[in-house]
Enzyme design. Sequence first.
Site, short mmCIF file in Angstrom:
data_model
loop_
_atom_site.label_atom_id
_atom_site.label_comp_id
_atom_site.label_asym_id
_atom_site.label_seq_id
_atom_site.Cartn_x
_atom_site.Cartn_y
_atom_site.Cartn_z
N GLY A 162 -32.84 53.87 37.51
CA GLY A 162 -33.94 52.90 37.46
C GLY A 162 -35.08 53.41 36.58
N GLY A 163 -35.24 54.72 36.57
CA GLY A 163 -36.27 55.33 35.71
C GLY A 163 -35.72 55.73 34.35
N GLY A 185 -33.76 61.41 43.91
CA GLY A 185 -33.75 60.12 44.61
C GLY A 185 -32.57 59.27 44.16
N LYS A 228 -28.12 55.27 40.11
CA LYS A 228 -29.36 55.88 39.67
C LYS A 228 -29.69 55.37 38.27
CE LYS A 228 -30.09 60.15 40.28
NZ LYS A 228 -31.47 59.74 40.56
N THR A 262 -39.88 59.06 44.67
CA THR A 262 -39.50 59.88 45.84
C THR A 262 -39.55 61.36 45.47
OG1 THR A 262 -37.98 58.06 46.38
CG2 THR A 262 -37.84 60.05 47.73
N GLU A 270 -30.20 63.62 34.65
CA GLU A 270 -30.08 63.86 36.09
C GLU A 270 -28.64 64.24 36.44
OE1 GLU A 270 -33.53 60.77 37.65
OE2 GLU A 270 -31.47 60.09 37.54
C1 5RP Z 1 -34.49 57.76 37.82
C2 5RP Z 1 -33.72 57.63 39.09
C3 5RP Z 1 -34.47 57.64 40.36
O1 5RP Z 1 -33.95 58.63 41.19
C4 5RP Z 1 -34.34 56.33 41.04
O2 5RP Z 1 -34.76 55.33 40.16
C5 5RP Z 1 -35.14 56.27 42.33
O3 5RP Z 1 -36.49 56.23 42.05
P1 5RP Z 1 -37.59 56.05 43.19
O4 5RP Z 1 -37.58 57.32 43.99
O5 5RP Z 1 -38.88 55.85 42.41
O6 5RP Z 1 -37.22 54.83 43.99
O7 5RP Z 1 -32.52 57.53 39.10
O8 5RP Z 1 -33.65 57.67 36.72
#
Ligand code: 5RP
Length: 211
Positions: free
Chosen positions: A98-99, A84, A96, A33, A105
Site C-alpha cells: 500500500g505504501g 505491517g 503488502k 504501524t 520489504e
Molecule cells: C508498505 C506496506 C505496509 O506494510 C502496509 O501498507 C501497511 O501499512 P499501514 O501500517 O500504514 O497500514 O506494505 O509498502
Amino acid sequence: MSEAKIRASQKALDFILPKITQQTVLGIGTGSTVNCFIELLATHKNTFKGVVSSSKASSDLIANYDIEEFELNDVNSVSFYIDGADEVSMEKDLIKGGGGAHTREKIVAAASESFICIADQSKFVDQLGQFPLPIEVAKVARSYVSRRIVGMGGLPEFRQNFITDLGNQIIDVRELDISNPKELEIKINAIPGVIDNGIFSINKPNEIFSD
Ligand code: 5RP
C-alpha cells in the site's frame, strides 16, 4: 497514532526484546504501524546494534531517533524483520505494498531469520483481494504488464504521481482471484517487466501480532 497499532507494535517488541543482543541487527518495514513500532523501539536503541530499513520513509524516521542504520549489503545477518500489512489471511498470507515499498520489504524479509508481522484487527480477511494488489513494474513495461493482468481477470490502475524508492512504477489491481496466493505470486512475477508483487505467500511471517 492509532491505539490498535501501538498495541500490536508493543506485543512484537515484547516478543523480540528478550531475544536481542548488542550484535543484533533488526529489519524494519514501512507504514504507519511500523512507525509506531520504531517509536517504541527507539527507547531500547542501546540494546541492539542497528537496523536495516525497507524504505526511505522508514530510514528518515530511524535517523530522527538516532538509531544506527546499515545497508542490507553490509550485514551478514538480520535477526528479526518487523513489518505491517494491508491484508492478512487466516493462512498467514499477506498483501503488502500500500505504501509502494513491497519489493524492498520482501527482500529484507527474505534475508531475515524471522519475519514478524504487526497488524491491527482491521487487516484480517477470510481471503486476500479486497485490498488492490500492488505490482511494481519497470516504467517501460507498465502497459504490457497491465494487458497481461487484464488477461488474468484483473482490473489494473496505474498509481499516479508515484515512483518507488527503486525508481519504478506501481499498478494496483482489483478483481484478481487470490484463492491460491502462492501460485499467483509466482505467476505475476513471471511476467517480464514485473519487479515484484505485493503477495507475501512464498515467505510468510513466522509470527503475527495484533491488538
Ligand atoms: C508498505 C506496506 C505496509 O506494510 C502496509 O501498507 C501497511 O501499512 P499501514 O501500517 O500504514 O497500514 O506494505 O509498502
